[in-house]
Design a protein around this motif. Sequence first.
Motif, PDB file in Angstrom:
ATOM      1  N   ARG A  29       0.823  -1.315   0.051  1.00  0.00           N
ATOM      2  CA  ARG A  29       0.148   0.011   0.056  1.00  0.00           C
ATOM      3  C   ARG A  29       0.926   1.411   0.007  1.00  0.00           C
ATOM      4  NH1 ARG A  29      -4.694  -2.229   3.793  1.00  0.00           N
ATOM      5  NH2 ARG A  29      -4.047  -4.339   3.646  1.00  0.00           N
ATOM      6  N   GLY A  30       2.199   1.128   0.229  1.00  0.00           N
ATOM      7  CA  GLY A  30       2.886   2.418   0.063  1.00  0.00           C
ATOM      8  C   GLY A  30       4.426   2.160  -0.018  1.00  0.00           C
ATOM      9  N   GLU A  31       5.262   3.148   0.188  1.00  0.00           N
ATOM     10  CA  GLU A  31       6.753   2.647   0.133  1.00  0.00           C
ATOM     11  C   GLU A  31       7.088   2.909   1.584  1.00  0.00           C
ATOM     12  OE1 GLU A  31      10.721   5.255  -0.192  1.00  0.00           O
ATOM     13  OE2 GLU A  31       9.106   6.005  -1.708  1.00  0.00           O
ATOM     14  N   VAL A  32       7.604   1.664   2.061  1.00  0.00           N
ATOM     15  CA  VAL A  32       7.968   1.552   3.306  1.00  0.00           C
ATOM     16  C   VAL A  32       9.388   1.685   3.582  1.00  0.00           C
ATOM     17  CG1 VAL A  32       8.248  -0.227   5.293  1.00  0.00           C
ATOM     18  CG2 VAL A  32       6.220  -0.275   3.900  1.00  0.00           C
ATOM     19  N   ARG A  33       9.812   2.322   4.619  1.00  0.00           N
ATOM     20  CA  ARG A  33      11.210   2.624   5.014  1.00  0.00           C
ATOM     21  C   ARG A  33      11.277   2.259   6.289  1.00  0.00           C
ATOM     22  NH1 ARG A  33      11.730   9.136   2.687  1.00  0.00           N
ATOM     23  NH2 ARG A  33      11.366   8.658   0.560  1.00  0.00           N
ATOM     24  N   LEU A  34      12.536   1.618   6.702  1.00  0.00           N
ATOM     25  CA  LEU A  34      12.701   1.266   7.931  1.00  0.00           C
ATOM     26  C   LEU A  34      13.861   2.070   8.631  1.00  0.00           C
ATOM     27  CD1 LEU A  34      12.884  -2.532   7.169  1.00  0.00           C
ATOM     28  CD2 LEU A  34      11.247  -1.390   8.515  1.00  0.00           C
ATOM     29  N   ALA A  35      13.642   2.404   9.989  1.00  0.00           N
ATOM     30  CA  ALA A  35      14.419   3.358  10.830  1.00  0.00           C
ATOM     31  C   ALA A  35      14.704   2.571  12.093  1.00  0.00           C
ATOM     32  CB  ALA A  35      13.989   4.796  10.701  1.00  0.00           C
ATOM     33  N   TRP A  36      15.882   2.957  12.509  1.00  0.00           N
ATOM     34  CA  TRP A  36      15.925   2.462  13.976  1.00  0.00           C
ATOM     35  C   TRP A  36      16.897   3.469  14.890  1.00  0.00           C
ATOM     36  CZ3 TRP A  36      17.604   0.370   9.192  1.00  0.00           C
ATOM     37  CH2 TRP A  36      18.743   0.616   8.779  1.00  0.00           C
ATOM     38  N   ASP A  37      17.176   4.436  14.422  1.00  0.00           N
ATOM     39  CA  ASP A  37      17.952   5.321  15.192  1.00  0.00           C
ATOM     40  C   ASP A  37      17.889   6.832  14.609  1.00  0.00           C
ATOM     41  OD1 ASP A  37      19.727   5.320  12.991  1.00  0.00           O
ATOM     42  OD2 ASP A  37      21.542   4.329  14.071  1.00  0.00           O
ATOM     43  N   GLU A  38      18.606   7.793  15.192  1.00  0.00           N
ATOM     44  CA  GLU A  38      18.388   9.120  14.684  1.00  0.00           C
ATOM     45  C   GLU A  38      18.890   9.239  13.315  1.00  0.00           C
ATOM     46  OE1 GLU A  38      19.837  13.716  15.335  1.00  0.00           O
ATOM     47  OE2 GLU A  38      20.485  11.997  17.024  1.00  0.00           O
ATOM     48  N   GLU A  39      20.100   8.771  12.991  1.00  0.00           N
ATOM     49  CA  GLU A  39      20.623   8.764  11.648  1.00  0.00           C
ATOM     50  C   GLU A  39      19.645   8.305  10.540  1.00  0.00           C
ATOM     51  OE1 GLU A  39      24.491   7.300   9.305  1.00  0.00           O
ATOM     52  OE2 GLU A  39      24.246   6.889  11.405  1.00  0.00           O
ATOM     53  N   THR A  40      19.057   6.936  10.731  1.00  0.00           N
ATOM     54  CA  THR A  40      18.261   6.290   9.839  1.00  0.00           C
ATOM     55  C   THR A  40      17.019   7.245   9.746  1.00  0.00           C
ATOM     56  OG1 THR A  40      17.759   4.695  11.310  1.00  0.00           O
ATOM     57  CG2 THR A  40      19.432   4.013   9.714  1.00  0.00           C
ATOM     58  N   LEU A  41      16.425   7.555  10.898  1.00  0.00           N
ATOM     59  CA  LEU A  41      15.206   8.560  10.806  1.00  0.00           C
ATOM     60  C   LEU A  41      15.443   9.720   9.940  1.00  0.00           C
ATOM     61  CD1 LEU A  41      13.658   8.571  14.520  1.00  0.00           C
ATOM     62  CD2 LEU A  41      12.370   7.864  12.278  1.00  0.00           C
ATOM     63  N   ARG A  42      16.579  10.507   9.923  1.00  0.00           N
ATOM     64  CA  ARG A  42      16.750  11.605   9.370  1.00  0.00           C
ATOM     65  C   ARG A  42      16.845  11.306   7.814  1.00  0.00           C
ATOM     66  NH1 ARG A  42      18.286  16.340  11.660  1.00  0.00           N
ATOM     67  NH2 ARG A  42      18.777  16.214  13.984  1.00  0.00           N
ATOM     68  N   GLU A  43      17.468  10.175   7.445  1.00  0.00           N
ATOM     69  CA  GLU A  43      17.127   9.643   6.006  1.00  0.00           C
ATOM     70  C   GLU A  43      15.840   9.443   5.353  1.00  0.00           C
ATOM     71  OE1 GLU A  43      19.919   6.408   5.578  1.00  0.00           O
ATOM     72  OE2 GLU A  43      21.346   7.530   6.379  1.00  0.00           O
ATOM     73  N   SER A  44      15.077   8.845   6.453  1.00  0.00           N
ATOM     74  CA  SER A  44      13.610   8.372   5.917  1.00  0.00           C
ATOM     75  C   SER A  44      12.515   9.123   6.258  1.00  0.00           C
ATOM     76  CB  SER A  44      13.383   6.914   6.835  1.00  0.00           C
ATOM     77  OG  SER A  44      13.115   7.075   8.018  1.00  0.00           O
ATOM     78  N   LEU A  45      12.752  10.135   7.194  1.00  0.00           N
ATOM     79  CA  LEU A  45      11.321  11.049   7.556  1.00  0.00           C
ATOM     80  C   LEU A  45      11.059  12.081   6.274  1.00  0.00           C
ATOM     81  CD1 LEU A  45      11.822  11.678  11.268  1.00  0.00           C
ATOM     82  CD2 LEU A  45       9.908  10.564  10.032  1.00  0.00           C
ATOM     83  N   PRO A  46      12.014  12.652   5.725  1.00  0.00           N
ATOM     84  CA  PRO A  46      11.416  13.638   4.586  1.00  0.00           C
ATOM     85  C   PRO A  46      10.646  12.844   3.595  1.00  0.00           C
ATOM     86  CG  PRO A  46      14.061  13.877   5.031  1.00  0.00           C
ATOM     87  CD  PRO A  46      13.446  12.643   5.767  1.00  0.00           C
ATOM     88  N   GLY A  47       9.612  13.417   3.604  1.00  0.00           N
ATOM     89  CA  GLY A  47       8.556  12.933   2.458  1.00  0.00           C
ATOM     90  C   GLY A  47       7.484  11.949   3.154  1.00  0.00           C
ATOM     91  N   THR A  48       7.992  11.471   4.542  1.00  0.00           N
ATOM     92  CA  THR A  48       7.151  10.372   5.040  1.00  0.00           C
ATOM     93  C   THR A  48       5.655  11.031   5.502  1.00  0.00           C
ATOM     94  OG1 THR A  48       8.957   9.075   5.824  1.00  0.00           O
ATOM     95  CG2 THR A  48       7.015   9.100   7.355  1.00  0.00           C
ATOM     96  N   ARG A  49       4.714  10.325   5.234  1.00  0.00           N
ATOM     97  CA  ARG A  49       3.332  10.907   5.733  1.00  0.00           C
ATOM     98  C   ARG A  49       2.971  10.077   6.867  1.00  0.00           C
ATOM     99  NH1 ARG A  49      -0.201  11.615   0.317  1.00  0.00           N
ATOM    100  NH2 ARG A  49      -1.576  12.594   1.987  1.00  0.00           N
ATOM    101  N   VAL A  50       3.196   8.843   6.748  1.00  0.00           N
ATOM    102  CA  VAL A  50       2.720   8.018   8.256  1.00  0.00           C
ATOM    103  C   VAL A  50       3.765   7.216   8.737  1.00  0.00           C
ATOM    104  CG1 VAL A  50       1.276   6.021   8.660  1.00  0.00           C
ATOM    105  CG2 VAL A  50       0.517   7.605   6.664  1.00  0.00           C
TER     106      VAL A  50
END
Length: 326
Positions: A29-50
């Motif tokens: 149903r969507g493009e899934v990005r996985l994150a597990w810390d601040e660094e990976t969150l900074r990469e995945s959050l831009p554009g994330t809606r949910v």
Amino acid sequence: MSHHDKPIITVLTAPGEPEPPGIDAIRARGEVRLAWDEETLRESLPGTRVMMVTDFRTDALEAAWSTADRLEWIHATSAGVDALMFPALIESDVKVTNARGIFDRSIAEYVLCTMLMFIKDFPRSMRLQAGHKWKHRDTERAEGREVLVVGAGSIGHQIARLARSIGMNPHGIARHARTDDEDFIAVHANEQLFEKLEVADFVVIAAPLTPQTEGLFDSKAFAAMKDSARLINIGRGPIVNTDDLIKALNKGEIAGAALDVFEEEPLPEDHPLWDMGNVILTPHMSGDFIGWRRALTDQFLDNFDRWHKGEELFNNVNKKLGYAGS
């Protein structure tokens, strides 16, 4: 929103934790990005809606918050959302939902079990059995015992229902008093906590952790309880002042405690609670029935369908109060 527009969904897990079961259904149903810390969150959050959050060391989310440029909704796969509530999120327009409902019955079964273990003196029977000692005792009856459930939310209601089914008398404590409740004999307002503590045989903490409940059970609360009463905590560890609890147990101010949550988790191996004969300890597992992880994903997907259609989400958390419900 067109169906060709695949929203970006970030799943925040603990480092090294496997993907949530059922995540392929989310990928459909969507493009899934996985994150597990601040660094990976900074990469995945831009554009994330949910966001779906399965890990609650949220300093990472707070630290990476500035990169969340399109975020509309965060779903927490737990009933308690205390760890998520940092100021920038509370002040934002981002909706928060939780896993209310998934663990209710399982936690209530756990509470019923611990109450019956105390009533039938099972911890002692198991110790005697381990020592091959035959020692007959008379034990208590559950029928007619007074149960006070602090936190009359969806978990509290299931606890009351099961307690009632074996003839116990459940009363609740909530923000507002109610007399027309089908599960509780009555629900009393927060201000009546201390007078209700004086008559309860079992006090069950089923409240969320908020600034109002943090440290609520301290020496003053234990002094108000009957010396024959037992405390059961399936809420959050910091609602109980552990040092005060240990003193109250040692002084005989209360008769026992069953604890699934602690101020410090995991509980250190040298902690005095481990060796207390009138304490039942479990490692934060009261709600975790076999299959719970998949059930959490399925619940998220149900809500995601509503989000995708622009419908009202269920299990909306009141961010100012820190829990779902009014």
